[in-house]
Write an enzyme that holds these catalytic residues in place. Sequence first.
Site, PDB file in Angstrom:
ATOM      1  N   HIS A  81      -8.108  -4.458  -7.955  1.00  0.00           N
ATOM      2  CA  HIS A  81      -7.906  -3.686  -6.715  1.00  0.00           C
ATOM      3  C   HIS A  81      -9.234  -3.533  -5.962  1.00  0.00           C
ATOM      4  O   HIS A  81      -9.930  -2.523  -6.125  1.00  0.00           O
ATOM      5  CB  HIS A  81      -7.338  -2.308  -7.068  1.00  0.00           C
ATOM      6  CG  HIS A  81      -6.719  -1.580  -5.916  1.00  0.00           C
ATOM      7  ND1 HIS A  81      -5.528  -1.969  -5.343  1.00  0.00           N
ATOM      8  CD2 HIS A  81      -7.130  -0.493  -5.219  1.00  0.00           C
ATOM      9  CE1 HIS A  81      -5.217  -1.141  -4.364  1.00  0.00           C
ATOM     10  NE2 HIS A  81      -6.177  -0.238  -4.258  1.00  0.00           N
ATOM     11  N   ARG A 113       0.806  -1.217   0.000  1.00  0.00           N
ATOM     12  CA  ARG A 113       0.000   0.000   0.000  1.00  0.00           C
ATOM     13  C   ARG A 113       0.846   1.277   0.000  1.00  0.00           C
ATOM     14  O   ARG A 113       0.631   2.152  -0.817  1.00  0.00           O
ATOM     15  CB  ARG A 113      -0.931   0.017   1.217  1.00  0.00           C
ATOM     16  CG  ARG A 113      -1.896   1.194   1.188  1.00  0.00           C
ATOM     17  CD  ARG A 113      -2.731   1.286   2.443  1.00  0.00           C
ATOM     18  NE  ARG A 113      -3.653   0.165   2.576  1.00  0.00           N
ATOM     19  CZ  ARG A 113      -4.468   0.004   3.604  1.00  0.00           C
ATOM     20  NH1 ARG A 113      -4.464   0.878   4.599  1.00  0.00           N
ATOM     21  NH2 ARG A 113      -5.280  -1.026   3.668  1.00  0.00           N
ATOM     22  N   TYR A 144     -17.479  12.503 -15.008  1.00  0.00           N
ATOM     23  CA  TYR A 144     -17.379  13.682 -15.889  1.00  0.00           C
ATOM     24  C   TYR A 144     -16.048  13.761 -16.637  1.00  0.00           C
ATOM     25  O   TYR A 144     -15.963  14.407 -17.675  1.00  0.00           O
ATOM     26  CB  TYR A 144     -17.553  14.964 -15.077  1.00  0.00           C
ATOM     27  CG  TYR A 144     -18.887  15.080 -14.388  1.00  0.00           C
ATOM     28  CD1 TYR A 144     -20.083  15.052 -15.107  1.00  0.00           C
ATOM     29  CD2 TYR A 144     -18.959  15.219 -13.012  1.00  0.00           C
ATOM     30  CE1 TYR A 144     -21.301  15.150 -14.480  1.00  0.00           C
ATOM     31  CE2 TYR A 144     -20.178  15.322 -12.357  1.00  0.00           C
ATOM     32  CZ  TYR A 144     -21.349  15.289 -13.103  1.00  0.00           C
ATOM     33  OH  TYR A 144     -22.550  15.390 -12.473  1.00  0.00           O
TER      34      TYR A 144
END
Length: 750
Positions: A81, A35, A126
Amino acid sequence: MTELTQSFSDHEKVPLREYAERAYLDYSMYVVLDRALPNIGDGLKPVQRRIVYAMSELGLSAASKHKKSARTVGDVLGKFHPHGDSACYEAMVLMAQPFSYRYPLIDGQGNFGSPDDPKSFAAMRYTESRLAPYAKALLSELGMGTVDFQPNFDGTLKEPVILPARLPNVLLNGGTGIAVGMATDIPPHNLNEVVTACIRLLDEPKATVEQLCEHVQGPDFPTDAEIITPRDDLLKIYETGHGSVKARAVYTREDIDIIITALPHQVSPAKVLEQIAQQMRDKKLPMVEDLRDESDHENPTRLVITPRSNRVDIEQLMNHLFATTDLERNYRVNLNIIGINGKPQVLDLRTLLKEWLQFRTQTVTRRLEFRLDQVVDRLHILEGLLVAYLNIDEVIHIIRTEDEPKPALMAAFGLTATQAEAILELKLRNLAKLEEMKIRGEQEALEEERQSLELTLGSKARMKTLIKNELTEDAEKYGDERRSPIVERESAQALREEDLMSSEPVTVVLSKAGWVRAAKGHDIDAEALSYKAGDEYLDDARGRSNQQAVFLDSTGRAYALAAHTLPSARGLGEPLTSRFNLADGARFTHALAGDAEQKIVLASTFGYGFVTAMENLHSRMKAGKAMLTVRDGAEPVRPAIITPGADTIVCATSDGYLLAFPLADLPELAKGKGNKMIGVPPKRLKAGEEHMVGMVVLGEGQEILVWAGKQYLRMAAKDLEHYRGDRAKRGRKLPKGYQRVTMLEVTGDG
């Protein structure tokens, strides 16, 4: 109960302490390796690697059309993931921001945030995105057997363990992360500089960090702000793997205006403006008149600061702003990376580049071996095809007549299973094209390639040359000029509070009850002011609003306040005990004001004193600062201001003895008791029959007034000749009528 006990009998019993320790260690290792920390090979964390890989699998190369970011995030989450979509999208946006990444990996279309607020990006439904050209340096060798693949989280797909980076991306784009018990902070660097350092290390394996730093000048942030860390400090960072780098905004002058054209990395222009505006609201920047943001597309950073006049010291003002705002910023450096051995470690520059070159050598070796296998396999098939071409009629006959043509072909022409399979898979239309010259031409080209591959794989020198050539080729393709100039500058110093305040004349008035106030101007009759019932005038001091007002108490302690914070003389003021903690039985005796460098004489009624600077009396402590050591029964006398050119000190006792001696005979101390100034018989001191009542410092052209009650004696310098003597002497008696001295006062210009 028995059944319940039996149901648990088959389970493993582990002490809670051991279970908790193991579980936490597993969690910490996951955070560290999967991570928070980047891998030295491709410089990416798992989420970044999965985003880049998923985009390549979607065909979103730099040459393709943009696709909705939500499509990419969906693929990343669904296939590789299984975490939150917002965190994944934020990681994706970061890789697309040119003000966050030195060499962006993603080309974004739409609102991907701004330097003002990097997290102001639009939702993923968007925006659109595709891979940036630079991402090819991480992906171009992916299908060439260069890296291992591992199962994804549900075992249905494969994903690369690491990407086959052609460049040391871990240094180029840097990265930050907080793991369990460790963190990483890697600043970005210039591609051309890092590549030349890699080539230097390939040519000279024993090159030192100092030699490599001839190429790697320092970090290279995505902004044009200056790096002002000294070269020696930068060298220490690269030698140890940790330290800090300081970046400073760049400004120019346009007439009277100051134009800030570049800000440090990750500094928001809006925040800087707010920090400066807050100081203006707090009246801490009286020299600044206006502040505005004129940034636009042509000038991405253009902050305008307008000073009040052209007399303002611009360099001093900017130094203050560098010290008190984000116009100057420190960046922590901690080169903590998952090394080639899979373990986290803090590396120096040489070790880091050496390990990456080792990774690159392994990657290139695997690529060449993979290609060599392909070439050998193709040559093997071409041999079989050549046999088929030379015996085309017999091959066709066998295929038409035999039930199992494959073993028949192998037996007839001595072919291998692979060659026979290749012949059988030929399409009928390709038979006409199966010309001997073409096959032999391809054979020759592949044979030449095979020899070249074998030579390279067998020679360390050839391998080094190949890696150097590829590094140089990529540097020409993706490299650019350094953006962050390295300039040595002096450390920024914030202006003192008194330097920032407007300088106006004030008179500080102290009453016997310890009440204080400040009146504007120096022409104030302090004794004529109104006081509380039972209170009266004690002392006053003339200074300026940007200076410190100092108060002495009867024990010799000094207390200081900024003069502009004192209440107005229009009222009765406020008690100093509300600002300070006065010792039991102590009382305030004198007030002082002046520049920090102003020299004064402090003395006690027992006749001991010394010279000191006003700044030594300044204290932020509510309990004050021990300044003048006074014995029991003594207290401070009124301090004497030393004016320029003053050279004589005059002391008087309550019995009318006057002594004048050179000021140079008195020591200069930071605090203490001092030296004896005028001799008073110890018996008379102890009995309280005689003490020093006052002192003044006399300069050329000045006179002193010796007050005895309401009458005074005026004495010029020539009149003092009769009273001159050595320090600590008794002095001479004043004329009758003036022997009950109450105060000494200086008059004249000096």
